[in-house]
Design a protein around this motif. Structure first.
Motif, PDB file in Angstrom:
ATOM      1  N   LEU A   1       0.799  -1.228   0.000  1.00  0.00           N
ATOM      2  CA  LEU A   1       0.000   0.000   0.000  1.00  0.00           C
ATOM      3  C   LEU A   1       0.829   1.274   0.000  1.00  0.00           C
ATOM      4  O   LEU A   1       1.906   1.326   0.584  1.00  0.00           O
ATOM      5  N   MET A   2       0.283   2.300  -0.640  1.00  0.00           N
ATOM      6  CA  MET A   2       0.838   3.656  -0.596  1.00  0.00           C
ATOM      7  C   MET A   2      -0.125   4.545   0.196  1.00  0.00           C
ATOM      8  O   MET A   2      -1.271   4.164   0.442  1.00  0.00           O
ATOM      9  N   MET A   3       0.320   5.723   0.542  1.00  0.00           N
ATOM     10  CA  MET A   3      -0.552   6.694   1.206  1.00  0.00           C
ATOM     11  C   MET A   3      -0.310   8.066   0.587  1.00  0.00           C
ATOM     12  O   MET A   3       0.845   8.473   0.400  1.00  0.00           O
ATOM     13  N   GLY A   4      -1.402   8.754   0.254  1.00  0.00           N
ATOM     14  CA  GLY A   4      -1.269  10.086  -0.323  1.00  0.00           C
ATOM     15  C   GLY A   4      -2.630  10.656  -0.682  1.00  0.00           C
ATOM     16  O   GLY A   4      -3.648   9.968  -0.587  1.00  0.00           O
ATOM     17  N   LEU A   5      -2.635  11.897  -1.117  1.00  0.00           N
ATOM     18  CA  LEU A   5      -3.862  12.583  -1.550  1.00  0.00           C
ATOM     19  C   LEU A   5      -3.776  12.861  -3.048  1.00  0.00           C
ATOM     20  O   LEU A   5      -2.915  13.613  -3.509  1.00  0.00           O
ATOM     21  N   HIS A   6      -4.669  12.238  -3.806  1.00  0.00           N
ATOM     22  CA  HIS A   6      -4.727  12.365  -5.263  1.00  0.00           C
ATOM     23  C   HIS A   6      -5.089  13.801  -5.643  1.00  0.00           C
ATOM     24  O   HIS A   6      -5.983  14.391  -5.037  1.00  0.00           O
TER      25      HIS A   6
ATOM     26  N   ASN B   1     -11.166  21.222   1.497  1.00  0.00           N
ATOM     27  CA  ASN B   1     -10.763  20.555   2.748  1.00  0.00           C
ATOM     28  C   ASN B   1      -9.352  19.970   2.668  1.00  0.00           C
ATOM     29  O   ASN B   1      -9.034  18.979   3.315  1.00  0.00           O
ATOM     30  N   VAL B   2      -8.484  20.579   1.875  1.00  0.00           N
ATOM     31  CA  VAL B   2      -7.143  20.043   1.630  1.00  0.00           C
ATOM     32  C   VAL B   2      -6.346  19.871   2.931  1.00  0.00           C
ATOM     33  O   VAL B   2      -5.639  18.874   3.104  1.00  0.00           O
ATOM     34  N   THR B   3      -6.476  20.817   3.847  1.00  0.00           N
ATOM     35  CA  THR B   3      -5.724  20.736   5.110  1.00  0.00           C
ATOM     36  C   THR B   3      -6.145  19.507   5.913  1.00  0.00           C
ATOM     37  O   THR B   3      -5.316  18.784   6.465  1.00  0.00           O
ATOM     38  N   GLU B   4      -7.441  19.284   5.950  1.00  0.00           N
ATOM     39  CA  GLU B   4      -8.015  18.122   6.640  1.00  0.00           C
ATOM     40  C   GLU B   4      -7.516  16.818   6.025  1.00  0.00           C
ATOM     41  O   GLU B   4      -7.096  15.889   6.724  1.00  0.00           O
ATOM     42  N   GLU B   5      -7.572  16.737   4.699  1.00  0.00           N
ATOM     43  CA  GLU B   5      -7.146  15.516   3.995  1.00  0.00           C
ATOM     44  C   GLU B   5      -5.644  15.277   4.168  1.00  0.00           C
ATOM     45  O   GLU B   5      -5.209  14.136   4.334  1.00  0.00           O
ATOM     46  N   LEU B   6      -4.863  16.339   4.134  1.00  0.00           N
ATOM     47  CA  LEU B   6      -3.421  16.179   4.334  1.00  0.00           C
ATOM     48  C   LEU B   6      -3.112  15.702   5.756  1.00  0.00           C
ATOM     49  O   LEU B   6      -2.205  14.882   5.956  1.00  0.00           O
TER      50      LEU B   6
END
Length: 255
Positions: A60-65, A72-77
Motif C-alpha cells: 500500500l501507498m498513502m497520499g492525496l490524489h 478541505n485540503v488541510t483536513e485531507e493532508l
C-alpha cells in the motif's frame, strides 16, 4: 516470470463483484506484486481490507490524489500524515497536479504536492506522481524540491522524449502501462531511446486497459500485453522485460 504492477487500484468499486477472481487471474499470469496507490480518506478501509485479503502480494501507498484536492485540503493532508506516521507504507502516492478537468484548486494542488514530497523525503519513501495536462507545473515543483532524497515514479507517463528525459533527471522512473499499446499513444515511438533501467510497469487498473481491451475495464492480468509490447520495442524477450522492470521496482520500493 515475475511481473510487478507498480500502480493498480485493486480496491476500486469496479472490482466489487469479482475482486478475488480478478486478483487470482493476475497471479496466474505471473503478476505477484501489486502496488496500490491511495486517493483520499474515504478509501482507507477498502485498502486495508485488500491488504488483509492478499497480504503477500499487496503493498500500500498513502497520499492525496490531486483530483481530490478541494477546500478541505488541510483536513485531507492531516489524514495522510496521520497514517504515514501510524504504519508502514511503500510510497507516498499518488500525488501531483491534474489540470485536465479543472484548475480551480491549482494552488491547493501545488501546496499538497510539495507538502507530501517533504513527508516522503522525511521517511525516505518514493513519490508516485500523477500528472495530467500539468507537465510544466509538475516540473516547476520538482525543480524547487530537487535533491538526493527525491526519487519515485512518474506514473502513467504520456509525455514526449524531452519530458521523459527531464522526469528521469529528477530521479524518477517512468511508469509505462496500456497507453504504450495505443495506436495514437505516441510514447512507443521514442521509448526505445530510454534505457530500460528507467522503466517500471503498471496498469492503473481499472483504467487505461491496453489493446485489445481498450475501452473496457482494465485489470492487472492485462499487464502481460504491456510486457509483450515493450519486448517488441526493446527487441528482447518478455521474460527479460519482466525481470528488469521488476528489479527496477525493487530498487524504487526497497523490497
Amino acid at each position: 516470470m515475475i511481473i510487478t504492477d507498480t500502480h493498480t487500484h485493486l480496491y476500486s468499486e469496479q472490482f466489487d463483484e469479482d475482486r478475488n477472481e480478478m486478483v487470482q487471474r493476475a497471479i496466474d499470469a505471473g503478476v505477484s506484486r501489486f502496488f496500490v496507490p491511495a486517493i483520499d480518506s474515504t478509501y482507507i478501509n477498502a485498502m486495508l481490507e485488500l491488504e488483509k485479503a492478499f497480504p503477500n502480494n499487496t503493498f500500500l501507498m498513502m497520499g492525496l490524489h490531486p483530483t481530490h484536492v478541494k477546500e478541505n485540503v488541510t483536513e485531507e493532508l492531516a489524514f495522510v500524515k496521520k497514517w504515514l506516521d501510524k504504519r508502514t507504507f511503500y510510497a507516498v502516492g499518488e500525488i501531483g497536479i491534474d489540470l485536465y478537468w479543472d484548475n480551480t484548486f491549482l494552488k491547493e494542488q501545488q501546496f499538497a504536492f510539495k507538502t507530501q514530497i517533504e513527508w516522503a523525503k522525511e521517511k525516505n519513501l518514493p513519490i508516485i506522481i500523477h500528472c495530467r495536462d500539468a507537465f510544466n507545473e509538475i516540473f516547476e515543483v520538482l525543480e524547487a524540491v530537487s535533491d538526493d532524497k527525491l526519487f519515485g515514479i512518474f506514473h502513467c507517463f504520456t509525455g514526449n522524449l524531452e519530458q521523459a528525459k527531464k522526469a528521469i533527471s529528477y530521479n524518477m522512473k517512468l511508469g509505462i502501462g496500456g497507453v504504450v499499446t495505443f495506436k495514437n499513444g505516441k510514447i512507443d515511438q521514442f521509448l526505445s531511446e530510454i534505457p530500460l533501467e528507467h522503466i517500471v510497469l503498471e496498469t492503473d487498473a481499472p483504467y487505461l486497459a491496453p489493446t485489445p481491451f481498450r475501452g473496457k475495464r482494465n485489470e492487472s492480468s492485462y499487464i502481460t500485453k504491456v510486457v509483450d509490447k515493450l519486448a517488441d520495442i526493446y527487441k528482447i524477450s518478455s521474460e527479460e522485460i519482466a525481470k528488469i522492470t521488476t528489479q527496477n521496482s525493487k530498487n524504487i520500493f526497497g523490497i
